[in-house]
Design a protein around this motif. Sequence first.
Motif, short mmCIF file in Angstrom:
data_model
loop_
_atom_site.label_atom_id
_atom_site.label_comp_id
_atom_site.label_asym_id
_atom_site.label_seq_id
_atom_site.Cartn_x
_atom_site.Cartn_y
_atom_site.Cartn_z
N PRO A 1 4.95 8.81 18.00
CA PRO A 1 5.92 9.79 18.49
C PRO A 1 5.58 10.24 19.91
N ILE A 2 6.55 10.90 20.52
CA ILE A 2 6.31 11.55 21.81
C ILE A 2 6.21 13.05 21.56
N ALA B 1 14.32 12.84 22.69
CA ALA B 1 15.08 12.59 23.93
C ALA B 1 15.99 11.37 23.79
C1 LIG Z 1 5.42 20.37 20.03
C2 LIG Z 1 6.43 19.26 20.14
C3 LIG Z 1 6.64 18.62 21.37
C4 LIG Z 1 7.58 17.60 21.49
N1 LIG Z 1 7.76 17.01 22.71
C5 LIG Z 1 8.70 16.04 22.85
C6 LIG Z 1 8.94 15.43 24.12
O1 LIG Z 1 8.28 15.70 25.12
N2 LIG Z 1 9.92 14.49 24.21
C7 LIG Z 1 10.68 14.14 23.11
O2 LIG Z 1 11.58 13.31 23.25
N3 LIG Z 1 10.45 14.68 21.88
C8 LIG Z 1 9.49 15.63 21.74
N4 LIG Z 1 9.25 16.18 20.51
C9 LIG Z 1 10.01 15.70 19.36
C10 LIG Z 1 9.20 14.70 18.52
O3 LIG Z 1 9.06 13.46 19.20
C11 LIG Z 1 9.92 14.49 17.18
O4 LIG Z 1 9.92 15.72 16.49
C12 LIG Z 1 9.29 13.41 16.32
O5 LIG Z 1 10.06 13.27 15.15
C13 LIG Z 1 7.84 13.75 15.99
O6 LIG Z 1 7.27 12.67 15.29
P1 LIG Z 1 6.05 12.91 14.26
O7 LIG Z 1 6.65 13.73 13.12
O8 LIG Z 1 5.66 11.57 13.82
O9 LIG Z 1 4.99 13.63 15.00
C14 LIG Z 1 8.33 17.19 20.36
C15 LIG Z 1 8.10 17.82 19.12
C16 LIG Z 1 7.17 18.83 19.00
C17 LIG Z 1 6.95 19.48 17.66
#
Ligand SMILES: Cc1cc2nc3c(=O)[nH]c(=O)nc-3n(C[C@H](O)[C@H](O)[C@H](O)COP(=O)(O)O)c2cc1C
Length: 184
Positions: free
Chosen positions: A56-57, A90
């Motif tokens: 993830p990002i 995004a």
């Molecule tokens: C603290 C935080 C920061 C994030 N920053 C970004 C970001 O910079 N760009 C983006 O596209 N999504 C961002 N996201 C969204 C995550 O990429 C998205 O929630 C994703 O499903 C997380 O994957 P995971 O559950 O495997 O960690 C962010 C989410 C969180 C909670």
Amino acid sequence: MIILIAYATVEGQTRKVATRMADTIEAAGHQVVLADLAEPGFAIPARYDAVILAAPIHLHRYPGAMVRFVQNWKSALMEKPCAIVTVSLAIHSDNAVERAEAEAYPELLAVETGWAPAIRHHAAGALKYLEYDFFKRWMLRRIAAKEGGPVDTSRDHEFTDWAALDKFVMDFLAVAAKAAHPAP
Ligand SMILES: Cc1cc2nc3c(=O)[nH]c(=O)nc-3n(C[C@H](O)[C@H](O)[C@H](O)COP(=O)(O)O)c2cc1C
């Protein structure tokens, strides 16, 4: 074929994406090793016919565990069919600039590690308002409001296109099979 899926996750959505890919690969008659990079040990790319990385990002970056994994194994990754699945919010944006930023994340990884993934898939992630602490919920709601995303914090919101993910996996398997059994 035996495929390694190595993933990193913070909130769990990428684990769900990785598990779905594993199910698709097994349903197509292949074997999978699913490795959470938070638990290192058996994610050794050279042992597999092909590798899918998923991450993830968060705050415009891949998790450090994924960056370190690529740095450690980039020579092996260059020698076999390999793909990266990037999970972000995004990529789901209505704003073309935001989407372009999401599409560029594998390039940033290439600059950071020297490994440029040839095969890439972008999956929209999830807003897990119910799981965030107060600060995260406030921050993500603010970002969502700015970008026209959902601001109802009384539930989670999932944006992943599972059919598109399944198609990506099947296309990747075709590429990997060609590399494993090249035409004479
Ligand atoms: C603290 C935080 C920061 C994030 N920053 C970004 C970001 O910079 N760009 C983006 O596209 N999504 C961002 N996201 C969204 C995550 O990429 C998205 O929630 C994703 O499903 C997380 O994957 P995971 O559950 O495997 O960690 C962010 C989410 C969180 C909670």
